[in-house]
Design a protein around this motif. Structure first.
Motif, mmCIF file in Angstrom:
data_model
loop_
_atom_site.group_PDB
_atom_site.id
_atom_site.type_symbol
_atom_site.label_atom_id
_atom_site.label_comp_id
_atom_site.label_asym_id
_atom_site.label_seq_id
_atom_site.Cartn_x
_atom_site.Cartn_y
_atom_site.Cartn_z
ATOM 1 N N MET A 1 -1.542 -0.942 4.743
ATOM 2 C CA MET A 1 -2.335 0.268 5.022
ATOM 3 C C MET A 1 -1.660 1.464 4.358
ATOM 4 N N ILE A 2 -2.484 2.421 3.938
ATOM 5 C CA ILE A 2 -1.994 3.666 3.335
ATOM 6 C C ILE A 2 -3.019 4.751 3.640
ATOM 7 N N ASP A 3 -2.565 5.995 3.739
ATOM 8 C CA ASP A 3 -3.530 7.082 3.931
ATOM 9 C C ASP A 3 -3.847 7.718 2.581
ATOM 10 N N HIS B 1 -0.774 2.538 -5.291
ATOM 11 C CA HIS B 1 0.486 2.443 -4.548
ATOM 12 C C HIS B 1 0.498 1.201 -3.666
ATOM 13 N N THR C 1 3.010 -1.735 6.949
ATOM 14 C CA THR C 1 3.503 -1.083 5.734
ATOM 15 C C THR C 1 2.445 -1.190 4.635
ATOM 16 N N ARG C 2 2.832 -0.771 3.426
ATOM 17 C CA ARG C 2 1.926 -0.899 2.280
ATOM 18 C C ARG C 2 2.043 -2.273 1.625
ATOM 19 N N ALA C 3 2.974 -3.061 2.110
ATOM 20 C CA ALA C 3 3.446 -4.188 1.301
ATOM 21 C C ALA C 3 2.903 -5.557 1.696
ATOM 22 N N ASP D 1 0.514 10.081 7.899
ATOM 23 C CA ASP D 1 1.432 9.005 7.499
ATOM 24 C C ASP D 1 1.721 8.063 8.667
ATOM 25 N N ASP E 1 -3.493 11.231 -2.042
ATOM 26 C CA ASP E 1 -3.541 11.511 -3.481
ATOM 27 C C ASP E 1 -4.862 11.099 -4.115
ATOM 28 N N GLY F 1 -4.461 10.899 -11.033
ATOM 29 C CA GLY F 1 -3.762 11.543 -9.927
ATOM 30 C C GLY F 1 -2.311 11.131 -9.809
ATOM 31 N N TYR F 2 -1.852 10.211 -10.661
ATOM 32 C CA TYR F 2 -0.455 9.772 -10.585
ATOM 33 C C TYR F 2 0.514 10.897 -10.890
ATOM 34 N N ASP F 3 0.124 11.743 -11.800
ATOM 35 C CA ASP F 3 1.077 12.727 -12.296
ATOM 36 C C ASP F 3 0.940 14.066 -11.587
ATOM 37 N N GLN F 4 0.158 14.073 -10.486
ATOM 38 C CA GLN F 4 0.042 15.323 -9.751
ATOM 39 C C GLN F 4 1.299 15.529 -8.923
ATOM 40 N N ALA G 1 -1.175 5.789 9.101
ATOM 41 C CA ALA G 1 -1.167 4.722 8.109
ATOM 42 C C ALA G 1 -0.162 3.618 8.435
#
Lengths: 327, 327
Positions: free
Chosen positions: A213-215, A226, A145-147, A72, A218, A322-325, A75
């Motif tokens: 950026m994101i790692d 995301h 960030t992711r944004a 994290d 999932d 994989g959203y609901d994992q 990322a």
């Protein structure tokens, strides 16, 4: 074995922490003088959910706990700083077992420049390792960030994907793993059991102008969604462009899994997915290669809109899963 | 219920965090610009070890998880800042149950000025709540460690002790609790189920010149020994001077426990034990009363030497226990 004795033994084995730390393990709290900006993340792994004690060695469990947390920070493009560990210890794991687990954790801490500065140990029916990691940057603007993805940006991916979920299949079905060469099977299992946080690649991407950026914890499909949601953009992904780890296709075939499902929805690869201006992709590729020794591949584009469009060559869209994992 | 949906719901319920926070829940990490010094502590509570789901409501479990973590910040004299929660959720605790637990946590967060800014949710066979809390001070010198006690200092204690262990007995043996008035029994159970971190008292003690401080999580005897060891001094404690919560003596008697054992070795009272120059005790007492509405009692002295000497009126030394309690 008491909590205090174990923590005291642990303290003796810790290397000297970085210059920010003023009070380390053994007081009510660790005292730090961070300066600049901090990135803080928490992440836990639980026996039977994120690992199985029958498949992973204790050092591997310690390694994975810290690795998934540090991913994290990778990322965010942060420099790793301090780590705090909470151990839930079942009755059948003695002091020696705890120290073995911590050995794996401390080895990764040493190679990544992370200082373990706090901890808590409790009894638990089930082994769990909850980590908190704090990363640093000179200023908040340096953290990614992711944004921030913008239409027109390129979408890039570090390394290869599919290895961790294929490694899990190789662990769960050892008889299936014989379809790939011994060395490739070993590498797939290592991707699952000893993930490598892409810290150097993350910092290289941040310096090369990554806008978001994101790692991949999932799976590419879910994590891309995301990022798209946080950035309020649409991501168009060409999954054929995404490099797969050696042996993933064979393991998928022999276990009856669709390759797409494994590569796009299988989690825990801990590669980085980033967006950046298209004209900086080459610079970023060279920087990631130099910093981390892995590839960087352009796998798509950022467009106006929302959601993720995954279009394999010659095929229709693939629905990311994989959203609901839970976990 | 998925982790993402639950965290998204949680985010909507969070009040706006303080000015230090730049990126909150929902990214790979929380981004903060701390300034000054930070105190960071981790603490976990586990079903069957630190609470029982049959005895505590879900909001009480959430409250206790945050309270025990914040108590460490109280013992540093830090101002509470950010909190991060890792939830291990068993199959029989649905989304509603999670939100109930978080409600209790968020209520205490609100009353203490703590911002919940990060989290992780995982499946687990057994309910656990692992917290990380970050407190702040303008400079590191304002934070009080366990290590500064000097011979000649007075030893002081906030509030009353014995309540939490007596409350646990009242929960475990409801038939025993009838020996005390209903209201007193209720208060004892509340000491166990809903401990109050002495944050205001801790800051007041820090301002009044506390040289060392610790919170009573393991019992007066054991925690005094930790402070003595860190400060390399000897603590002489007059246990007769320590105020006991109403009903502790009766509960101890009826359950066949020695009062000393209950008051000195019973944990989880989360009062503060501090040392400070003898001439500042009165100032500190007034400040704690003003800040937290509880008493401050001088219960001993700091001497050269090592260890803890506990001498009840007319009796010999009492050996502190609790060192070997895991968790």
């Amino acid at each position: 074995m008491g909590e205090f004795e174990l923590l005291a033994k642990l303290r003796k084995r810790l290397p000297s922490p970085g210059p920010r730390l003023r009070v380390g393990m053994g007081d009510d709290a660790a005292v730090s003088v961070p300066g600049g900006a901090t990135a803080t993340s928490v992440d836990a792994i639980v026996d039977g959910v994120h690992f199985r004690r029958s498949q992973a060695t204790l050092p591997q469990i310690g390694h994975k706990a810290l690795a998934t947390a540090l991913s994290d920070l990778a990322a965010m493009g942060a420099e790793p700083g301090e780590a705090y560990v909470t151990l839930g210890i079942p009755a059948d794991l003695g002091e020696e077992g705890c120290m073995e687990l911590l050995d794996g954790l401390l080895e990764l801490a040493a190679t990544t420049g992370t200082s373990l500065v706090g901890g808590d140990i409790t009894r638990s029916g089930q082994l769990f390792v909850a980590m908190t990691v704090v990363g640093h940057a000179a200023a908040e603007e340096e953290l990614v960030t992711r944004a921030g993805a913008r239409p027109g940006d390129a979408l890039v991916l570090t390394g290869e994907i599919g290895g961790a979920p294929a490694g899990l299949l190789a662990l769960e079905y050892p008889e299936a793993a014989v379809v790939v060469p011994v060395e490739a099977a070993e590498q797939l299992r290592a991707r699952q059991l000893e993930p490598q946080p892409r810290l150097a690649a993350g910092r290289a991407l941040a310096r090369a102008g990554a806008t978001a950026m994101i790692d991949l914890s999932d799976g590419l499909g879910g994590d891309a969604a995301h990022l798209a949601q946080a950035s309020e953009v649409r991501l168009r992904i060409d999954p054929d462009a995404a490099p797969l780890a050696d042996g993933v296709a064979q393991i998928a075939a022999v276990t009856g899994n669709s390759l797409w499902s494994l590569a796009l929805s299988g989690g825990e690869d801990y590669e980085l997915l980033a967006t950046l201006p298209a004209e900086r992709v080459e610079e970023a590729r060279a920087a990631v290669e130099e910093a981390e020794g892995i590839g960087l591949t352009r796998i798509g584009e950022v467009e106006p809109g929302e959601g993720v469009e995954i279009k394999p060559r010659g095929g229709g869209p693939v629905e990311p899963r994989g959203y609901d994992q839970l976990g």
